[in-house]
Design an enzyme around this catalytic site. Structure first.
Site, short mmCIF file in Angstrom:
data_model
loop_
_atom_site.label_atom_id
_atom_site.label_comp_id
_atom_site.label_asym_id
_atom_site.label_seq_id
_atom_site.Cartn_x
_atom_site.Cartn_y
_atom_site.Cartn_z
N ALA A 88 -48.31 24.90 -62.55
CA ALA A 88 -46.97 25.43 -62.27
C ALA A 88 -46.99 26.46 -61.15
O ALA A 88 -46.17 26.41 -60.22
CB ALA A 88 -46.37 26.05 -63.54
N GLU A 107 -54.02 35.95 -59.43
CA GLU A 107 -54.72 35.32 -60.55
C GLU A 107 -55.61 36.37 -61.21
O GLU A 107 -56.36 37.07 -60.54
CB GLU A 107 -55.56 34.15 -60.05
CG GLU A 107 -56.62 33.63 -60.99
CD GLU A 107 -56.06 33.09 -62.29
OE1 GLU A 107 -56.62 33.43 -63.35
OE2 GLU A 107 -55.07 32.34 -62.25
N ASN A 115 -56.14 27.37 -67.24
CA ASN A 115 -56.36 26.35 -68.24
C ASN A 115 -56.09 24.95 -67.68
O ASN A 115 -56.61 23.95 -68.18
CB ASN A 115 -55.46 26.62 -69.45
CG ASN A 115 -56.16 26.35 -70.77
OD1 ASN A 115 -57.28 26.81 -70.96
ND2 ASN A 115 -55.54 25.61 -71.64
N GLY A 120 -56.70 17.64 -69.60
CA GLY A 120 -57.14 16.24 -69.56
C GLY A 120 -56.69 15.44 -68.37
O GLY A 120 -57.05 14.26 -68.23
N GLY A 121 -55.89 16.05 -67.48
CA GLY A 121 -55.48 15.36 -66.26
C GLY A 121 -54.57 14.18 -66.50
O GLY A 121 -54.59 13.19 -65.75
N ARG A 361 -48.33 14.89 -82.30
CA ARG A 361 -49.46 15.75 -82.64
C ARG A 361 -49.19 16.54 -83.92
O ARG A 361 -50.09 16.75 -84.74
CB ARG A 361 -49.75 16.71 -81.49
CG ARG A 361 -50.33 16.00 -80.28
CD ARG A 361 -50.40 16.88 -79.06
NE ARG A 361 -51.10 16.22 -77.98
CZ ARG A 361 -51.25 16.73 -76.76
NH1 ARG A 361 -50.75 17.92 -76.47
NH2 ARG A 361 -51.90 16.06 -75.83
N GLU A 498 -46.24 26.64 -69.29
CA GLU A 498 -46.44 27.07 -70.67
C GLU A 498 -46.00 28.50 -70.93
O GLU A 498 -45.89 28.92 -72.09
CB GLU A 498 -47.92 26.89 -71.06
CG GLU A 498 -48.16 26.86 -72.56
CD GLU A 498 -49.60 26.58 -72.93
OE1 GLU A 498 -49.94 26.74 -74.12
OE2 GLU A 498 -50.41 26.23 -72.04
N ILE A 514 -48.16 18.61 -68.01
CA ILE A 514 -48.29 18.62 -66.54
C ILE A 514 -46.94 18.31 -65.91
O ILE A 514 -46.55 18.92 -64.91
CB ILE A 514 -49.36 17.63 -66.06
CG1 ILE A 514 -50.71 17.94 -66.68
CG2 ILE A 514 -49.47 17.68 -64.53
CD1 ILE A 514 -51.84 17.03 -66.22
#
Length: 534
Positions: A88, A107, A115, A120-121, A361, A498, A514
Site C-alpha cells: 500500500a 519505514e 510484512n 504469499g504473493g 478462513r 491493513e 494485496i
C-alpha cells in the site's frame, strides 16, 4: 516640590508596568517554558502625555495562545509523506509522485518491504483476461458477494465494492507498469466462488514489492529507513488539518512539516501480543503468528491519538492452513491452499472430515478450534501437481524437513499421524464418491470440475491456526481519507491497506489483501497529491 512628586509617581507607574510586561514577555519567549504554558493573558502598558505636567496611563489586554502540541520548529518540509513500505505505501508513493507531488517515504525498520515482502504473493483479480482464457466465468460483483459472505456482512459495502471493482485494474498495473510476473495457473482459494487469484513467479509478495521499490528508485522517490512515526500533529490536538508528523529517526526526535498530506500504510498488529490481547484476550503468546515481529500497533496508535475512528479492531484472523511444525508463515500453507480443492481435512481421532475445506478462513479456524487438537490435511499426486511453480520450492523444502510427508499407502499415513484407520478408509471412500458426483453432500465444498478421486501416493501435513491478519484499523472512505470519531474527514490524512478497517468485515478472503493494499494505496496517493498545500 509638587512637580517632583508627580514625576516620581509617574516614574514608578511606568517602571512597574514595564517590569510586569517584561517578565510575562520573557516567560512567553522562553523555549523551555513553552510546553508548560496555557493560553496566556499579556498586559501591555503605554503612557500618553495630555499636558506638559499630566500623564494618563492606558492599559490594553491581548490574548496570546501558546500551542504546546506544536513543535518549536519543523526540521524538514515535504508535500506528501507516506508511512510504510509495503504494498500500500509504495503504491501510494508512486501514484503521488506521478500526480506531481514531492514525496518522502519513511519505514521504521532497517529494510523496506514490511510484512508484504513475506506475503504469499497471491492477488485476487475478478474478470481477468486469464480467467477468460481458461473459460472461468467471474465478475467484480461475484467477488464483492464473496467478500461480504466471508465478512459476515460486516464489511463497509462501498469499500469492499471498490476493491472488487478495481482488483483487475490493480493487477494489470503491477503487470504492465511495474513488470511483475505471475505463474500461468490461477488458484482457487477458500471462500472464493471461482479460481481468480494470481501467484507471483517468485512465490511471495517480494515479487511485487521489489518491483515497487525499483520503480521508486527510477522515479527518484526517497525511502528513509529506521524512521518511526510517533505522533501525527494537527492544528489542534484532535481537530483541524494535519500539519505534520513527529518521528524517531535513529534515536533522535524530528518534526516533519507536511504541506499536502500524510498517508498511513503501517500494516496490522498480528505480532503485537499485548495489543491484540486488548482486542481478543484469547490470542495469547501461546498462539504464534505468520507475521514479522515488526507487525505491531505502533503505527495505529498515533492515528487513534490524533482522533481517527477505530473500526472492528477485535476482528483478528487466524490462518487455518498453518502448520505447528514450522515457524511463521512457512511453506506448508502453499501445499494446503493449492491442494485442498482436490483433498480434504480429517480429525485424527475419528478419521473423518469436519469442515468445508474451501470455506472461509474463519469457518475453518473455528472448526479446528471446535475439534480442539491438531488435524491433518491429505492430498494425492494429482492434487500435488496443482501447486503453482512459484510456491513449489517452498513446498519441496517442507518435504525435505518432514513438515509435509509422502506416503505410499493410506495405512502408512494413518499410522504416522495416529489417525483412526477405519474412519479414514471410510472417509476416503465417501469423499471419492462425492468427487464422482461432483457435489459435496456432506459439507458443501465446491468440487472442481477437473477433480479426480484420490489414490496413492498421498501427501499430508498437520494443521493448526496462527494469527495472520487484522481486519480492523482506522476508518476510511472510498477516497482513502481517514474519518474521525464524529464521522468527519481528517483533512490531510489518508490511509490504505491493513492499517484500515471495514473492507473485509469479520473475515478477509485469501488474496484480497494485496488487492486491497494496491487499490486503496493508489487511491490514497493520487488524492494526497491533489490536496491544496497548507
Amino acid at each position: 516640590m509638587a512637580e517632583d512628586e508627580i514625576s516620581r509617581r509617574d516614574f514608578v507607574k511606568v517602571t512597574v508596568g514595564a517590569l510586569v510586561g517584561g517578565i510575562v514577555g520573557a516567560a512567553i519567549g522562553s523555549a523551555g517554558m513553552r510546553a508548560a504554558l496555557p493560553p496566556t493573558i499579556v498586559t501591555k502598558t503605554k503612557t500618553e502625555t495630555e499636558t506638559e505636567t499630566k500623564t494618563k496611563t492606558k492599559t490594553e489586554t491581548k490574548t496570546v495562545e501558546v500551542k504546546p502540541w506544536l513543535p518549536e520548529k519543523w526540521d524538514e518540509e515535504h508535500e506528501v509523506v507516506v508511512i510504510g513500505t509495503g504494498f500500500a505505501g509504495l503504491a501510494a508513493a508512486i501514484e503521488a509522485h506521478n500526480a506531481g507531488a514531492e514525496v518522502l517515504v519513511i519505514e521504521k525498520t532497517p529494510a523496506p518491504g514490511g510484512n508484504s515482502a513475506i506475503n504469499g504473493g497471491c492477488i485476487a483479480a475478478a474478470g481477468s483476461d486469464r480467467q477468460k482464457e481458461l473459460g472461468i466465468k467471474d465478475s467484480p460483483e461475484l467477488m464483492y458477494k464473496d467478500m461480504l459472505k466471508a465478512g459476515l456482512g460486516l464489511n463497509y459495502p462501498e469499500l469492499a465494492r471498490t476493491v472488487a471493482e478495481k482488483s483487475w485494474e490493480a493487477t494489470k498495473w503491477t503487470m504492465e507498469y511495474l513488470g511483475v510476473e505471475y505463474c500461468p495457473k490461477l488458484v482457487h482459494l477458500g471462500g472464493h466462488s471461482v479460481a481468480r487469484s494470481f501467484v507471483t513467479k517468485v512465490g511471495t509478495g517480494w515479487g511485487i514489492v521489489s518491483k515497487e521499490l525499483d520503480k521508486c528508485k527510477e522515479l527518484g522517490i526517497p525511502i528513509r529507513t529506521e524512521c518511526k512515526l510517533t505522533r501525527i500533529i494537527r492544528e489542534k490536538p484532535k481537530s483541524g488539518r494535519v500539519l505534520g508528523i513527529e518521528v524517531e529517526e535513529k534515536g533522535k526526535t524530528k518534526y516533519l512539516r507536511v504541506k499536502k498530506a500524510v498517508v498511513l500504510a503501517t500494516g496490522g498488529f498480528a505480532a503485537d501480543v499485548k495489543y491484540r490481547m486488548t482486542q481478543d484476550p484469547r490470542l495469547t503468546e501461546k498462539i504464534p503468528t505468520t507475521n514479522k515481529p515488526t507487525a505491531t500497533a505502533d503505527g495505529l496508535l498515533p492515528a487513534l491519538a490524533a482522533g481517527a475512528n477505530p473500526v472492528q479492531l477485535s476482528w483478528i484472523q487466524l490462518g487455518p492452513w498453518a502448520s505447528p511444525d514450522e515457524p511463521g508463515l512457512g511453506g506448508c500453507v502453499y501445499f494446503v491452499v493449492s491442494t485442498r480443492p482436490y483433498g480434504f481435512h480429517v480429525d485424527p481421532a475419528t478419521g473423518r472430515r469436519f469442515v468445508n475445506e474451501l470455506g472461509s478462513r474463519k469457518e475453518i479456524a473455528d472448526a479446528l478450534f471446535a475439534v480442539g487438537h491438531v488435524c491433518i490435511h491429505i492430498s494425492d499426486e494429482y492434487g500435488f501437481s496443482k501447486i503453482p511453480s512459484g510456491w513449489m520450492k517452498f513446498v519441496e523444502e517442507r518435504l525435505k524437513d518432514g513438515s509435509i510427508r509422502k506416503f505410499d499407502t493410506i495405512e502408512e499415513l494413518a499410522s504416522f499421524y495416529k489417525i483412526n484407520l477405519d474412519g479414514l478408509k471410510a472417509e476416503l471412500e465417501r469423499y471419492n464418491s462425492l468427487v464422482k458426483k461432483g457435489i459435496d453432500e456432506d459439507f458443501g465444498k465446491p468440487i472442481p470440475k477437473d477433480a479426480k478421486p484420490l489414490k496413492p501416493p498421498f501427501y499430508a501435513d498437520r494443521l493448526w491456526p496462527k494469527v495472520h491478519h487484522c481486519m480492523g484499523g482506522v476508518q476510511i472512505n472510498t477516497k482513502a481519507q481517514v474519518i474521525d470519531t464524529q464521522g468527519n474527514v481528517i483533512p490531510g490524512l489518508y490511509a490504505a491497506g491493513e492499517a484500515t478497517g471495514g473492507v473485509h468485515g469479520a473475515c478477509r478472503l485469501g488474496s484480497c489483501a494485496i488487492a486491497d493494499c494496491l487499490v486503496f494505496g493508489r487511491i490514497a496517493g493520487k488524492n494526497a497529491a491533489a490536496e491544496t498545500p497548507c
